[in-house]
Design a protein around this motif. Structure first.
Motif, short mmCIF file in Angstrom:
data_model
loop_
_atom_site.label_atom_id
_atom_site.label_comp_id
_atom_site.label_asym_id
_atom_site.label_seq_id
_atom_site.Cartn_x
_atom_site.Cartn_y
_atom_site.Cartn_z
N ALA A 235 6.34 -6.33 -77.65
CA ALA A 235 5.85 -4.95 -77.69
C ALA A 235 7.03 -3.99 -77.78
CB ALA A 235 5.02 -4.65 -76.45
N ASN A 236 6.74 -2.75 -78.11
CA ASN A 236 7.77 -1.71 -78.16
C ASN A 236 7.43 -0.68 -77.10
OD1 ASN A 236 9.87 -0.04 -78.91
ND2 ASN A 236 8.81 0.81 -80.68
N PRO A 237 7.73 -0.98 -75.84
CA PRO A 237 7.26 -0.12 -74.75
C PRO A 237 7.93 1.25 -74.79
CG PRO A 237 8.83 -1.74 -73.92
CD PRO A 237 8.56 -2.10 -75.35
N SER A 238 7.16 2.24 -74.40
CA SER A 238 7.70 3.60 -74.32
C SER A 238 8.53 3.75 -73.05
CB SER A 238 6.56 4.62 -74.32
OG SER A 238 5.88 4.62 -75.55
N LEU A 239 9.51 4.63 -73.10
CA LEU A 239 10.31 4.93 -71.92
C LEU A 239 9.51 5.79 -70.95
CD1 LEU A 239 13.74 5.86 -73.57
CD2 LEU A 239 13.02 3.63 -72.72
N GLY A 240 9.84 5.67 -69.68
CA GLY A 240 9.28 6.58 -68.70
C GLY A 240 9.94 7.95 -68.80
N LEU A 241 9.41 8.91 -68.06
CA LEU A 241 9.94 10.27 -68.15
C LEU A 241 11.39 10.38 -67.69
CD1 LEU A 241 9.50 13.21 -68.85
CD2 LEU A 241 8.46 13.55 -66.61
N PRO A 242 11.79 9.83 -66.53
CA PRO A 242 13.21 9.96 -66.13
C PRO A 242 14.16 9.33 -67.14
CG PRO A 242 11.86 9.21 -64.29
CD PRO A 242 11.00 9.13 -65.50
N GLU A 243 13.77 8.17 -67.69
CA GLU A 243 14.62 7.50 -68.67
C GLU A 243 14.78 8.36 -69.92
OE1 GLU A 243 13.08 4.67 -65.80
OE2 GLU A 243 12.06 6.11 -67.10
N THR A 244 13.68 8.97 -70.37
CA THR A 244 13.75 9.83 -71.55
C THR A 244 14.57 11.07 -71.28
OG1 THR A 244 11.54 9.03 -72.17
CG2 THR A 244 12.36 10.97 -73.32
N GLN A 245 14.40 11.67 -70.11
CA GLN A 245 15.18 12.86 -69.76
C GLN A 245 16.68 12.52 -69.70
OE1 GLN A 245 13.47 14.24 -66.09
NE2 GLN A 245 11.91 15.48 -67.12
N PHE A 246 17.03 11.37 -69.15
CA PHE A 246 18.43 10.96 -69.10
C PHE A 246 18.98 10.78 -70.50
CE2 PHE A 246 21.49 7.49 -69.37
CZ PHE A 246 22.48 7.91 -68.50
N ASP A 339 9.34 18.62 -69.19
CA ASP A 339 10.63 19.30 -69.23
C ASP A 339 11.15 19.66 -67.84
OD1 ASP A 339 10.92 19.15 -71.97
OD2 ASP A 339 9.96 21.08 -72.35
N GLU A 340 10.43 19.32 -66.80
CA GLU A 340 10.91 19.56 -65.44
C GLU A 340 11.74 18.36 -65.00
OE1 GLU A 340 8.88 19.73 -61.10
OE2 GLU A 340 8.11 21.18 -62.57
N PRO A 341 13.05 18.54 -64.78
CA PRO A 341 13.93 17.39 -64.54
C PRO A 341 13.51 16.59 -63.30
CG PRO A 341 15.21 19.36 -64.98
CD PRO A 341 13.79 19.81 -64.80
N CYS A 342 13.54 15.28 -63.44
CA CYS A 342 13.36 14.36 -62.31
C CYS A 342 14.75 13.95 -61.84
CB CYS A 342 12.55 13.15 -62.73
SG CYS A 342 10.96 13.48 -63.50
N TRP A 343 15.43 14.82 -61.10
CA TRP A 343 16.85 14.63 -60.82
C TRP A 343 17.13 13.34 -60.06
CZ3 TRP A 343 19.60 17.18 -63.94
CH2 TRP A 343 19.29 18.50 -64.30
N ALA A 344 16.39 13.07 -59.01
CA ALA A 344 16.65 11.86 -58.22
C ALA A 344 16.43 10.61 -59.07
CB ALA A 344 15.74 11.83 -56.99
N GLU A 345 15.33 10.59 -59.81
CA GLU A 345 15.04 9.42 -60.66
C GLU A 345 16.08 9.29 -61.76
OE1 GLU A 345 12.96 11.72 -59.79
OE2 GLU A 345 11.23 10.78 -58.80
N MET A 346 16.52 10.42 -62.33
CA MET A 346 17.54 10.36 -63.39
C MET A 346 18.86 9.82 -62.85
SD MET A 346 17.45 13.43 -66.16
CE MET A 346 17.11 14.80 -65.08
N ASP A 348 19.16 7.50 -60.57
CA ASP A 348 18.99 6.05 -60.57
C ASP A 348 19.12 5.48 -61.97
OD1 ASP A 348 18.61 6.01 -57.86
OD2 ASP A 348 16.42 6.06 -57.98
N VAL A 349 18.54 6.18 -62.94
CA VAL A 349 18.66 5.74 -64.33
C VAL A 349 20.13 5.71 -64.75
CG1 VAL A 349 18.10 6.29 -66.73
CG2 VAL A 349 16.36 6.60 -64.95
N GLY A 350 20.87 6.75 -64.37
CA GLY A 350 22.27 6.81 -64.73
C GLY A 350 23.08 5.66 -64.16
N VAL A 351 22.81 5.29 -62.92
CA VAL A 351 23.51 4.16 -62.30
C VAL A 351 23.23 2.87 -63.07
CG1 VAL A 351 23.65 2.71 -60.24
CG2 VAL A 351 23.59 5.19 -60.01
N ASP A 352 21.95 2.64 -63.41
CA ASP A 352 21.60 1.44 -64.17
C ASP A 352 22.25 1.46 -65.55
OD1 ASP A 352 20.09 0.55 -62.09
OD2 ASP A 352 18.15 1.07 -62.96
N ALA A 353 22.28 2.63 -66.18
CA ALA A 353 22.84 2.73 -67.52
C ALA A 353 24.35 2.47 -67.50
CB ALA A 353 22.56 4.12 -68.10
#
Length: 445
Positions: A235-246, A339-346, A348-353
């Motif tokens: 499948a080609n899964p869509s990104l979640g909102l924090p991942e897309t915002q990052f 368009d409202e930033p999910c700062w805490a989740e972003m 976590d995304v940044g650490v994984d990235a």
């Protein structure tokens, strides 16, 4: 080649003796990746049943779409696309049975390119298939796909452009409607085809059986769904909102400083689709409630136009109606504004990235260190390259000399060994040139 044993019920009562080519032209983010992987991994079974899914690799249909449309990703090119459409057509022409081609990048083709495609496929009865999903899911999915392709347009601006009367003046809106509007796409690709050879396959609503889309696709193409293995699909899964915002903020920071091919390999394919898409994101991207009435009105117009066109519909056009956005009435938390930033989740995304990219860098370094001679200083490696280049040039020269035509070498050897032969050869050349001049002067032809 084996004769075709599969004939679509969509051809009508009077079946044609000609083979059929089923062109699945979209839409993007409508289960196309799932269907394409089913077809690719079952290509041997398809052949056994008289159906060809052409191409030397799974990306052959992508290259063919780019080649037919004479385009590629902005600011980049790929020489492998040249001739890809012709290669696919030639393979289909050589096959004696039915053929399936599937790639959503065919959808935006201009009318001139569509006419060319139909002319190239005139040896078969062409059928066009369009898989379509409701705008409530399609708009968020397409936006995050744009972000995966280095766009940095905020969601609010993206939707506003889609809703404008002059949407053609906005690149993001042109890309969306060019790929997603079933009425416009089939108006181009279905022009000149009998409506029964234009197939609209609606995507099931969430919660439907996983194989239902495949079964509907088989109805359009005449395949027997249970004959094929769906266990190795992708499948080609869509990104979640924090991942897309990052990723959107990463695109803003990178700008155009990274070439497309590097971005495609390291950011889109590795970071976005391999790392970020695998994260268990609890925040989905949803179409905000204020846009649902407009999306519903637009969906009603589409459904009415598709029904009026008389196309073969597999599924239910009612499935094109957007569902209401999540809210307290459904027992869930309100949808998070895209368009409202999910700062805490972003964070976590940044650490994984960062950790994934660092591991990738280390793996590449370890791979480079394992290459023979990698331990030598750079200056010594350059000297070795120069020496190898000189040897290669010398060897090439010898090969070129040895490859000279035998008669030419014989003439050279005779001229070198016998001065009389060299003088005779020179006189003959002067005689030939003199004949040419006298002929020109006298006007003879």
């Amino acid at each position: 080649m084996p004769p075709s044993t599969s004939r679509s019920a969509a051809r009508g009562a009077a079946q044609s003796p000609r083979p059929a080519v089923f062109l699945h032209v979209g839409a993007a983010k409508s289960g196309t990746t799932f269907l394409q992987h089913v077809l690719w991994h079952n290509r041997d079974r398809l052949r056994e049943r008289g159906v060809l899914y052409p191409g030397k690799d799974i990306a052959a249909h992508v290259r063919a779409a780019f080649d037919l449309r004479r385009t590629f990703f902005s600011g980049a090119s790929d020489p492998r696309t040249r001739g890809a459409w012709r290669a696919l057509v030639d393979e289909a022409r050589a096959w004696q049975g039915d053929v399936i081609v599937s790639q959503e990048l065919f959808a935006p083709a201009r009318p001139a390119y569509v006419r060319q495609a139909m002319a190239d496929l005139d040896f078969a009865d062409v059928h066009v298939i369009f898989t379509v999903r409701d705008l409530g899911r399609q708009i968020p999915a397409h936006w995050q796909e744009d972000v995966k392709n280095r766009f940095a347009t905020p969601f609010t601006e993206f939707v506003a452009a889609l809703r404008r009367r002059n949407w053609r003046t906005f690149e993001s809106a042109r890309l969306f409607w060019g790929l997603q509007d079933p009425v416009a796409v089939l108006g181009r690709w279905g022009a000149g085809l009998p409506p029964e050879r234009v197939h609209v396959v609606t995507l099931p609503k969430p919660g439907a059986p996983r194989d239902l889309l495949w079964r509907r696709f088989c109805t359009a193409t005449g395949l027997v769904p249970d004959d094929y293995d769906l266990s190795t699909t992708f499948a080609n899964p869509s990104l979640g909102l924090p991942e897309t915002q990052f990723l959107l903020r990463l695109n803003e920071a990178l700008g155009d400083r990274v070439g497309w091919h590097a971005y495609n390999d390291d950011v889109k394919l590795f970071l976005a689709q391999h790392v970020l898409a695998a994260r268990p994101s609890p925040v989905r991207i949803e179409l905000p409630a204020e846009h649902v009435p407009w999306a519903t009105e637009r969906a009603v117009e589409m459904a009415e136009d598709l029904r009026a066109a008389g196309y073969h519909v597999v599924g239910d056009l009612y499935e094109l109606m957007p569902a209401a956005a999540s809210g307290p009435a459904l027992g869930t938390a309100p949808a998070h504004p895209p368009d409202e930033p999910c700062w805490a989740e972003m964070a976590d995304v940044g650490v994984d990235a960062i950790s994934a990219l660092l591991r990738r860098v280390l793996e590449r370094k370890d791979g480079a260190d394992a290459v023979p001679g990698a331990e030598l200083p750079v200056r010594d490696q350059i000297d070795l390259l120069r020496r190898d280049s000189a040897d290669l040039a010398q060897t090439t020269g010898r090969l070129a000399h040895d490859a000279a035509p035998l008669a030419e070498r014989a003439v050279r050897n005779v001229n070198d060994r016998y001065p009389a032969a060299r003088r005779l050869h020179g006189a003959y050349r002067r005689f030939r040139s003199g004949t040419g001049r006298s002929g020109a002067e006298t006007g003879t032809r």
